[in-house]
Write a protein that holds these residues in place. Structure first.
Motif, PDB file in Angstrom:
ATOM      1  N   MET A   1       0.835  -1.201   0.000  1.00 35.13           N
ATOM      2  CA  MET A   1       0.000   0.000   0.000  1.00 35.13           C
ATOM      3  C   MET A   1       0.866   1.245   0.000  1.00 35.13           C
ATOM      4  O   MET A   1       1.826   1.341   0.754  1.00 35.13           O
ATOM      5  CB  MET A   1      -0.863   0.021   1.259  1.00 35.13           C
ATOM      6  N   LYS A   2       0.494   2.196  -0.813  1.00 34.54           N
ATOM      7  CA  LYS A   2       1.195   3.477  -0.801  1.00 34.54           C
ATOM      8  C   LYS A   2       0.865   4.208   0.496  1.00 34.54           C
ATOM      9  O   LYS A   2      -0.151   3.920   1.138  1.00 34.54           O
ATOM     10  CB  LYS A   2       0.726   4.325  -1.973  1.00 34.54           C
ATOM     11  N   THR A   3       1.705   5.188   0.827  1.00 36.43           N
ATOM     12  CA  THR A   3       1.475   6.006   2.001  1.00 36.43           C
ATOM     13  C   THR A   3       0.045   6.538   2.016  1.00 36.43           C
ATOM     14  O   THR A   3      -0.666   6.456   3.021  1.00 36.43           O
ATOM     15  CB  THR A   3       2.431   7.212   1.972  1.00 36.43           C
TER      16      THR A   3
ATOM     17  N   GLU B   1       4.994  16.380   0.160  1.00 33.94           N
ATOM     18  CA  GLU B   1       4.019  15.845  -0.782  1.00 33.94           C
ATOM     19  C   GLU B   1       4.583  14.669  -1.571  1.00 33.94           C
ATOM     20  O   GLU B   1       3.850  13.796  -1.991  1.00 33.94           O
ATOM     21  CB  GLU B   1       3.601  16.960  -1.732  1.00 33.94           C
ATOM     22  N   LYS B   2       5.895  14.652  -1.755  1.00 36.65           N
ATOM     23  CA  LYS B   2       6.464  13.595  -2.589  1.00 36.65           C
ATOM     24  C   LYS B   2       6.393  12.229  -1.901  1.00 36.65           C
ATOM     25  O   LYS B   2       6.546  11.201  -2.535  1.00 36.65           O
ATOM     26  CB  LYS B   2       7.900  13.946  -2.988  1.00 36.65           C
ATOM     27  N   HIS B   3       6.143  12.211  -0.595  1.00 36.82           N
ATOM     28  CA  HIS B   3       6.036  10.930   0.094  1.00 36.82           C
ATOM     29  C   HIS B   3       4.662  10.276  -0.055  1.00 36.82           C
ATOM     30  O   HIS B   3       4.471   9.136   0.317  1.00 36.82           O
ATOM     31  CB  HIS B   3       6.325  11.101   1.592  1.00 36.82           C
ATOM     32  N   VAL B   4       3.717  11.028  -0.633  1.00 42.17           N
ATOM     33  CA  VAL B   4       2.338  10.547  -0.700  1.00 42.17           C
ATOM     34  C   VAL B   4       2.213   9.241  -1.469  1.00 42.17           C
ATOM     35  O   VAL B   4       1.524   8.321  -1.050  1.00 42.17           O
ATOM     36  CB  VAL B   4       1.433  11.622  -1.340  1.00 42.17           C
ATOM     37  N   ASP B   5       2.925   9.171  -2.585  1.00 35.63           N
ATOM     38  CA  ASP B   5       2.735   7.998  -3.436  1.00 35.63           C
ATOM     39  C   ASP B   5       3.867   6.991  -3.332  1.00 35.63           C
ATOM     40  O   ASP B   5       4.149   6.249  -4.266  1.00 35.63           O
ATOM     41  CB  ASP B   5       2.561   8.450  -4.894  1.00 35.63           C
ATOM     42  N   ARG B   6       4.519   6.966  -2.190  1.00 35.97           N
ATOM     43  CA  ARG B   6       5.608   5.993  -2.032  1.00 35.97           C
ATOM     44  C   ARG B   6       5.135   4.759  -1.292  1.00 35.97           C
ATOM     45  O   ARG B   6       4.240   4.819  -0.458  1.00 35.97           O
ATOM     46  CB  ARG B   6       6.753   6.632  -1.248  1.00 35.97           C
ATOM     47  N   TYR B   7       5.799   3.648  -1.604  1.00 37.97           N
ATOM     48  CA  TYR B   7       5.530   2.403  -0.884  1.00 37.97           C
ATOM     49  C   TYR B   7       6.462   2.310   0.325  1.00 37.97           C
ATOM     50  O   TYR B   7       7.536   2.923   0.311  1.00 37.97           O
ATOM     51  CB  TYR B   7       5.755   1.204  -1.803  1.00 37.97           C
ATOM     52  N   PRO B   8       6.094   1.541   1.350  1.00 42.83           N
ATOM     53  CA  PRO B   8       6.933   1.469   2.557  1.00 42.83           C
ATOM     54  C   PRO B   8       8.400   1.176   2.268  1.00 42.83           C
ATOM     55  O   PRO B   8       9.270   1.755   2.900  1.00 42.83           O
ATOM     56  CB  PRO B   8       6.292   0.330   3.346  1.00 42.83           C
ATOM     57  N   HIS B   9       8.688   0.294   1.270  1.00 42.60           N
ATOM     58  CA  HIS B   9      10.101  -0.044   1.052  1.00 42.60           C
ATOM     59  C   HIS B   9      10.875   1.117   0.446  1.00 42.60           C
ATOM     60  O   HIS B   9      12.094   1.084   0.379  1.00 42.60           O
ATOM     61  CB  HIS B   9      10.223  -1.313   0.194  1.00 42.60           C
ATOM     62  N   GLU B  10      10.144   2.146  -0.025  1.00 43.24           N
ATOM     63  CA  GLU B  10      10.832   3.304  -0.581  1.00 43.24           C
ATOM     64  C   GLU B  10      11.076   4.368   0.488  1.00 43.24           C
ATOM     65  O   GLU B  10      11.549   5.452   0.186  1.00 43.24           O
ATOM     66  CB  GLU B  10       9.993   3.902  -1.709  1.00 43.24           C
TER      67      GLU B  10
ATOM     68  N   GLY C   1      13.463   4.155   7.750  1.00 42.91           N
ATOM     69  CA  GLY C   1      12.820   3.774   9.000  1.00 42.91           C
ATOM     70  C   GLY C   1      12.124   4.943   9.672  1.00 42.91           C
ATOM     71  O   GLY C   1      10.985   4.852  10.130  1.00 42.91           O
ATOM     72  N   GLY C   2      12.825   6.113   9.706  1.00 41.12           N
ATOM     73  CA  GLY C   2      12.246   7.287  10.339  1.00 41.12           C
ATOM     74  C   GLY C   2      11.016   7.772   9.589  1.00 41.12           C
ATOM     75  O   GLY C   2      10.006   8.141  10.199  1.00 41.12           O
ATOM     76  N   GLU C   3      11.105   7.739   8.256  1.00 46.00           N
ATOM     77  CA  GLU C   3       9.963   8.187   7.445  1.00 46.00           C
ATOM     78  C   GLU C   3       8.765   7.268   7.645  1.00 46.00           C
ATOM     79  O   GLU C   3       7.627   7.723   7.734  1.00 46.00           O
ATOM     80  CB  GLU C   3      10.361   8.231   5.971  1.00 46.00           C
ATOM     81  N   ARG C   4       9.050   5.977   7.732  1.00 45.99           N
ATOM     82  CA  ARG C   4       7.955   5.027   7.965  1.00 45.99           C
ATOM     83  C   ARG C   4       7.274   5.302   9.283  1.00 45.99           C
ATOM     84  O   ARG C   4       6.053   5.287   9.382  1.00 45.99           O
ATOM     85  CB  ARG C   4       8.496   3.595   7.968  1.00 45.99           C
ATOM     86  N   GLN C   5       8.084   5.567  10.324  1.00 48.21           N
ATOM     87  CA  GLN C   5       7.476   5.827  11.620  1.00 48.21           C
ATOM     88  C   GLN C   5       6.640   7.109  11.554  1.00 48.21           C
ATOM     89  O   GLN C   5       5.584   7.201  12.162  1.00 48.21           O
ATOM     90  CB  GLN C   5       8.565   5.918  12.705  1.00 48.21           C
ATOM     91  N   ARG C   6       7.107   8.087  10.752  1.00 48.29           N
ATOM     92  CA  ARG C   6       6.324   9.303  10.592  1.00 48.29           C
ATOM     93  C   ARG C   6       4.994   9.008   9.917  1.00 48.29           C
ATOM     94  O   ARG C   6       3.957   9.575  10.283  1.00 48.29           O
ATOM     95  CB  ARG C   6       7.098  10.336   9.769  1.00 48.29           C
ATOM     96  N   VAL C   7       5.029   8.107   8.906  1.00 51.46           N
ATOM     97  CA  VAL C   7       3.772   7.740   8.244  1.00 51.46           C
ATOM     98  C   VAL C   7       2.829   7.086   9.252  1.00 51.46           C
ATOM     99  O   VAL C   7       1.632   7.374   9.296  1.00 51.46           O
ATOM    100  CB  VAL C   7       4.038   6.794   7.045  1.00 51.46           C
ATOM    101  N   CYS C   8       3.384   6.206  10.085  1.00 48.93           N
ATOM    102  CA  CYS C   8       2.551   5.553  11.107  1.00 48.93           C
ATOM    103  C   CYS C   8       1.937   6.594  12.046  1.00 48.93           C
ATOM    104  O   CYS C   8       0.770   6.497  12.421  1.00 48.93           O
ATOM    105  CB  CYS C   8       3.372   4.568  11.932  1.00 48.93           C
ATOM    106  N   ILE C   9       2.738   7.579  12.403  1.00 52.06           N
ATOM    107  CA  ILE C   9       2.224   8.621  13.286  1.00 52.06           C
ATOM    108  C   ILE C   9       1.139   9.420  12.573  1.00 52.06           C
ATOM    109  O   ILE C   9       0.079   9.711  13.141  1.00 52.06           O
ATOM    110  CB  ILE C   9       3.373   9.545  13.760  1.00 52.06           C
TER     111      ILE C   9
END
Lengths: 458, 517
Positions: B364-366, B401-410, B413-421
């Protein structure tokens, strides 16, 4: 661990009991009259001998087979049923009694009606009265009994018949008991199912209605053929698939690996009957030129000679080459891909690095750590494959005309030979349960993660 | 480090360079050796240990056999000698060597396994021991004892040691000299004391500063980016807060109403079933827990692994059912709610996890990860509105905005945690449960996330339950602390009291075990 073993073994008995019960249920649901088939085999044709003799012979065979016993250990029946209904062997008679009972919910009246009727039938001379009484007793629908009775009264006037007629009058009236809670009957071990399943385990499976020979003899002979097919097929499959799996796991991307695995998947995808037929046409006939006619024509005569099954199998060993070849080629793709995936999964484990860090070479790491661990899942698969191929041997045996279990099953289905069919069904069921039991126990023995509970830390 | 021992898996490869190993007067380039030759170095002259000791052992062979194999490989003639093994295991301070020799890896605890791995690495008395994050994943108390063990073995066996860690406290305790690496490049090297006292590169400075302090707390933690952008790290923002203002905040919070009340909460797991399915042994994960959480408060829960912290979190979220007790959220017992009521309540209580990789659907994308939550709880929003909302959420957590259409593997770790938050706050929750949410991140990213969480606390009026094993992180984040041990609360109070003046033996032990510099 011990508790797991005991639990697993204890579970074995109820599973066998349930498989048996289900098979027995199916067996009883089949429409053929095996007693009649057996009588015919012994030369007693219904039309040829006197009805009385036939009937007494029928009864004799039926009680030999235990058909006058209750079906199961217990039964739930309507409250007005007698406890001994199972003693009536003739299906039609039993149905008439049940109908009468549901018309007139009183066993005492119904039984005395039938008793009086039978007494009259024994003593009356004229054919006409006999016919009338038989009609009233066994043919007339209970709902029509009163009207039929009135017309019969005109003919049956002798004083001896009057008690019977009085009884008939009572039964012809509808009587409904309002207490509908069924009653529970307990028969103990003298029942048909118990006899059937204990006979099965003592090896007396009855007689085949096709040739009168004992079923066990037929099955054990066929079993020899099928087992040699299964054992040969499975061993060659393992002998080829395991090295192939190892090789393809270690050279994952080479062109040869892809080519070979595609080839085996191609054969795996082909239906077995089609592939086997192609093999037969191609390799046992000269249709495509003499050089393809490598193997002898299919067909083994199971009855020729008195020698033992083993020596027959040895004598016909060349007949087994092509069928084993088909089985092996057909299952290589599946097994080798399991071996391959299992090895790849193990080589991604951290303990591989540990082994290398110890100073073991790649080769030693593979053979001492990865390979044995990768084979663990194979235990379950191979143990499961034995009963599956026992049941699945039908196609191969029919096409190659091998007198094994599958072939016997096939022939028995067309000959309505239910004793043989259900013995095989039951046999395959038992073999399946035993194989899985062995598989589970073996796996838990080999895999300490299952053997010991995680909680018990040292 | 794996490359030195030629253990790089394809598609990785060593592009060039050399690794020279010198033994007395003989020097060899390890990278030029053949497979057989390098194998004779591995485990013999160079030993290596790493994290996750459970996976490091073959699960179906006994520990003893795997240890013996390490001896036999290099010394084919040496007989299988149980005495030798026993000595070795007592050298690594294993209390009952005989039982460990006869055990499988899953029967031992993490600390024991780490000791066994050390035993295996030093079994042939190597000259170099490479320790790759050997204590990551172990709780502080075990970590301390493993570090002490390594220290004493180093001098006893006269080994050199290469110690790899992200934890500066551990490095400070272990190392004589330090090499700091970033993106595959060495940014600084020198004597440990010099580096810690006088760091030269911004990255090293950030590493040292970004770690929250156990004795004082500041408003914000300085990050690598702050240093790169020349933010004044001596401003009040980064200075320790006066005790006075801490006490004031605690006083204000005390008068707030209770958001969450936990009463007599207990939960046990069946570990083993008897012959007839009756539980014959149980583990009490949570035992009679009582706690209150005020509106706007950040409550820290500390404890070693297995102390029941995470079980408590999943009980509070009603992800698992309790055996006994109640959890009331705004006065409502959540165990008594039906499914529909619970679903509406989910909006108000959100959680972020430690395992940022596992918490996001890899396919799933962000945008869709957050979108799904919005769609369920705000059905009236249309697609455009949701997209705008997602972008504003991402900006709120410091993504673009550029993180909107990224997949988790892209994502890192810090960015992923931000998405989770971002996903968690998208529903405007009142309570945020953070279950070890920064434990897997390196120090400078950890500082960023902690700063972010504090900002969100103030901007969104969030209350938080902050679960961690790291007392300094807890000190930075929390208004109040609970210390848990085997399912029970052993001590609770304000950070300034507990951390300066612990009452319980266990808390003192925890504090003493923290590596410091």
């Amino acid at each position: 661990m011990l508790s797991y073993f005991v639990k697993r073994i204890l579970l074995f008995f109820p599973s066998i009991f349930l498989i048996g019960a289900f098979t027995f249920l199916l067996f009883n649901a089949t429409p053929t009259d095996s007693v009649a088939s057996l009588l015919r085999l012994d030369g007693f044709e219904e039309k040829v001998i006197s009805e009385k003799l036939y009937k007494s012979q029928y009864k004799k065979i039926a009680s030999e087979l235990g058909l006058d016993l209750p079906k199961f250990y217990f039964a739930f029946v309507p409250r007005y049923y007698p406890d001994t209904l199972h003693r009536i062997i003739d299906k039609q008679e039993r149905k008439q009694i049940v109908d009468l009972l549901s018309h007139h919910n009183d066993w005492a009246a119904v039984s005395s009606f039938i008793y009086q009727g039978e007494v009259r039938l024994q003593s009356t001379e004229t054919k006409e009265t006999k016919k009338l009484i038989t009609d009233l007793l066994w043919v007339v629908k209970p709902d029509d009994l009163d009207t039929k009775l009135i017309s019969a009264m005109g003919t049956l006037t002798s004083p001896e018949v009057s008690t019977f007629l009085d009884q008939a009058q009572i039964v012809s009236q509808q009587k409904t008991s309002w207490f509908i809670f069924p009653k529970f009957l307990w028969f103990g071990t003298s029942n048909q199912y118990h006899a059937w399943i204990s006979n099965f385990f003592s090896g007396s499976l009855g007689r085949s209605v096709q040739d009168g020979r004992p079923v066990w003899g037929k099955i054990s002979k066929a079993l020899g053929w099928t087992l040699s097919l299964v054992v040969l097929g499975l061993s060659f499959t393992i002998l080829i698939s395991v090295p192939l799996g190892i090789w393809s796991a270690r050279n994952g991307n080479s062109r040869m690996v892809r080519l070979l695995s595609n080839f085996f998947y191609f054969i795996y995808a082909m239906p077995l009957f089609w592939f086997a037929t192609l093999m037969v046409v191609f390799f046992t006939t000269a249709h495509y030129g003499n050089w393809t006619n490598i193997f002898p024509g299919v067909g083994i005569n199971p009855y020729a000679g008195d020698e033992s099954t083993v020596s027959k199998i040895l004598a016909n060993a060349n007949q087994l080459i092509l069928p084993v070849f088909c089985i092996v080629l057909n299952s290589i793709a599946y097994l080798s891909s399991i071996v391959r995936n299992s090895i790849i999964a193990e080589s991604n484990q951290a303990y591989k690095t540990t082994a290398l860090l110890k100073g073991l070479t790649e080769k030693a790491t593979f053979w001492k750590h990865l390979f044995p661990n990768a084979l663990l899942p194979l235990v379950t698969i191979i143990v499961g494959a034995v009963p599956a191929s026992l049941a699945g041997s039908l196609i191969i045996e029919v096409i190659f005309n091998i007198p094994g279990i599958g072939r016997l099953m096939f022939d028995s289905i067309f000959g309505n030979d239910w004793y043989v069919i259900f013995s095989i069904v039951m046999l395959v069921g038992v073999v399946t349960v035993i194989s899985y039991l062995i598989g589970d126990l073996l796996y838990s023995y080999l895999n300490p993660r299952i053997r010991f509970d995680q909680a018990k830390k040292v | 480090m794996l490359s030195i021992l030629q253990l790089i898996e394809s598609p990785g490869e060593v592009k060039g360079g050399s690794a020279i190993y010198c033994d007395q007067d003989q020097c060899t380039d390890l990278l030029s050796l053949s497979e057989k030759q390098i194998a004779s170095y591995r485990g013999n002259k160079i030993g290596m240990i790493y994290q996750q000791a459970l996976a490091a052992f073959n699960p179906v062979q006994k520990i003893g056999r795997q240890l013996t194999e390490a001896i036999k490989t290099h010394n084919a003639k040496s007989a299988e000698n149980k005495n030798h093994l026993r000595n070795l295991l007592s050298k690594v301070e294993i209390k009952n060597p005989d039982r460990v020799i006869d055990s499988y890896s899953h029967q031992l605890s993490g600390g024991q396994l780490q000791r066994c791995m050390i035993a295996m690495a030093i079994i042939n008395s190597p000259n170099i021991l490479i320790a790759d994050e050997p204590t990551t994943g172990l709780d502080v108390i075990t970590q301390k004892s493993v570090l002490q063990l390594l220290h004493s073995l180093k001098s006893k066996l006269n080994m050199s040691m290469i110690f790899i860690s992200h934890d500066l406290g551990v490095i400070a305790e272990m190392a004589d000299s330090v090499v700091v690496m970033k993106d595959g490049v060495i940014v600084e090297r020198g004597k440990t004391l010099d580096i810690f006292a006088n760091p030269k590169s911004n990255y090293t400075k950030a590493l040292l500063l970004a770690r929250p302090n156990i004795t004082s707390k500041s408003k914000r933690l300085p990050t690598f980016d702050d240093l790169e952008n020349d933010v004044d790290i001596n401003s009040d923002l980064f200075k320790p807060i006066e005790l006075q203002s801490i006490l004031e905040r605690q006083k204000v919070l005390l008068n707030n109403s209770n958001l969450l009340e936990v009463r007599d909460l207990s939960k046990s797991y069946v570990v083993e079933k008897g012959l007839f399915g009756k539980p014959s042994s149980q583990v009490q994960a949570v035992k009679n827990i009582n706690l209150d959480l005020k509106c706007g408060e950040v409550l820290g829960i500390v404890g070693e692994s297995g102390s029941g912290k995470s079980t408590l979190a999943s009980l509070i979220l009603n992800l698992e059912s309790a055996d006994k007790g109640s959890v009331s959220f705004k006065g409502q017992n959540i165990f008594l709610l039906d499914k529909k009521e619970m679903r509406t309540l989910r909006k108000d209580i959100q959680i972020i996890f430690q395992d940022v990789g596992g918490a996001l659907d890899p396919k799933m994308k962000t945008s869709s990860s957050i979108d799904i939550a919005l769609r369920i709880h705000y059905p009236s929003m249309d697609k455009k509105q949701r997209r705008d909302k997602i972008i504003s959420l991402l900006k709120q957590v410091g993504l673009t905005e550029k993180h909107v259409d990224r997949y988790p593997h892209e994502l890192s770790g810090g960015e992923r945690q931000r998405v989770c938050i971002a996903r968690a706050i998208s529903l405007q929750p009142q309570l945020l449960v953070c279950d070890e949410c920064v434990s897997a991140l390196d120090v400078s990213v950890q500082a960023q996330i902690l700063n972010l969480l504090l900002d969100l606390r103030d901007d969104l009026d969030l209350s938080m339950i902050f679960i961690s094993h790291d007392l300094s992180v807890i000190n930075f984040m929390c208004d109040r602390i609970l210390i848990m041990k085997s399912g029970k609360i052993v001590e609770q109070g304000y950070p300034q009291d507990i951390l300066q003046n612990p009452q319980e033996e266990y808390t003192r032990k925890l504090l003493a075990a923290i590596p410091s510099f």
